[in-house]
Design an enzyme around this catalytic site. Structure first.
Site, PDB file in Angstrom:
ATOM      1  CE  LYS A   1      35.071  41.284  39.729  1.00 32.49           C
ATOM      2  NZ  LYS A   1      33.897  40.903  40.529  1.00 32.49           N
TER       3      LYS A   1
HETATM    4  O1  G3P Z   1      29.404  40.483  38.715  1.00 35.44           O
HETATM    5  C1  G3P Z   1      29.132  41.802  39.042  1.00 35.44           C
HETATM    6  C2  G3P Z   1      28.054  41.818  40.038  1.00 35.44           C
HETATM    7  O2  G3P Z   1      28.471  41.388  41.274  1.00 35.44           O
HETATM    8  C3  G3P Z   1      27.241  43.020  40.077  1.00 35.44           C
HETATM    9  O3  G3P Z   1      25.974  42.554  40.038  1.00 35.44           O
HETATM   10  O4  G3P Z   1      23.586  42.620  40.408  1.00 35.44           O
HETATM   11  O5  G3P Z   1      25.111  44.108  41.748  1.00 35.44           O
HETATM   12  O6  G3P Z   1      24.706  44.561  39.340  1.00 35.44           O
HETATM   13  P1  G3P Z   1      24.778  43.530  40.416  1.00 35.44           P
END
Ligand code: G3P
Length: 218
Positions: free
Chosen positions: A87
């Site tokens: 990643k």
């Molecule tokens: O897949 C990306 C993720 O981990 C971010 O999610 O909910 O922190 O915006 P969030």
């Protein structure tokens, strides 16, 4: 559409795997920290544990922001297990690193994508996956799902093989709308995935069936 779970929590990964519909796992440094996994060795060990649980792609994020650092880290991560996808953040050095990895046959997930222009560059560099963060766009009053639509259109115009991995998915409607648009993958929390199976008519219908069966057998 592939289903990835977006967590570093091993119990939740096992639970999703047990459902039989899990295609992979995504993590990031914040998700690792949330589980108390810190330090290079612990993080590497944790990726190995995840790969032992799930027979699918596991995204492992580089921490370096310079090209040489990303290459060194990414190659080491890719060596951990054949299912590791490196990643890489959507920055200038990241694009160069994705290009390098694609020429070496190392699969990549271009993360922190918030615009169609960024997604176009990721595809041109040869990213395996591109991760638009739809929930974080919604958080700032910008339609995250619309970005998925735009990227789908652009990728289809040119038959780019990069797969759209809708990330920062927060709830079931994100998943359903992504499926309608034609996102290749969603990654979200277990709660969003499990939410898909819930319906009150299923619950009441089952309760009635079981009650009627019991009457006939009492
Ligand atoms: O897949 C990306 C993720 O981990 C971010 O999610 O909910 O922190 O915006 P969030």
């Amino acid at each position: 559409m592939k289903f990835f779970i977006d967590t570093a929590n091993l119990e939740q990964i096992k639970e999703a795997e047990a459902l039989g519909i899990l295609d992979g796992v995504t993590t990031n440094p914040s998700l690792m920290a949330k589980e108390g996994i810190t330090g290079e060795d612990n993080i590497i060990n944790h990726y190995k544990k995840i790969c032992d649980i799930v027979d699918g792609d596991v995204s492992a994020e580089v921490i370096s922001t310079d090209y040489e650092g990303m290459i060194k880290e990414g190659e080491a991560l890719a060596d951990l297990h054949p299912n590791i996808v490196v990643k890489v953040p959507m920055i200038k050095e990241g694009i160069k690193a994705i290009k390098y990895f694609s020429t070496k046959g190392i699969r990549t997930n271009c993360t922190l994508v918030f615009s169609v222009g960024q997604a176009l560059l990721a595809a041109k560099a040869g990213a395996t996956y591109v991760s638009p963060f739809i929930g974080r766009l919604d958080d700032i009053s910008t339609d995250g799902l619309h970005l998925i639509e735009e990227i789908r259109l652009v990728y289809d115009n040119y038959d780019y093989e990069t797969q759209i991995l809708a990330a920062s998915v927060r709830h079931t409607m994100h998943i359903i709308e992504c499926a309608k648009i034609g996102s290749d993958v969603i990654t979200g929390p277990l709660s969003a995935i499990e939410g898909l199976m819930k319906h009150p008519l299923t619950d009441s219908g089952l309760a009635t069936f079981l009650a009627d069966y019991a009457k006939g057998n009492s």
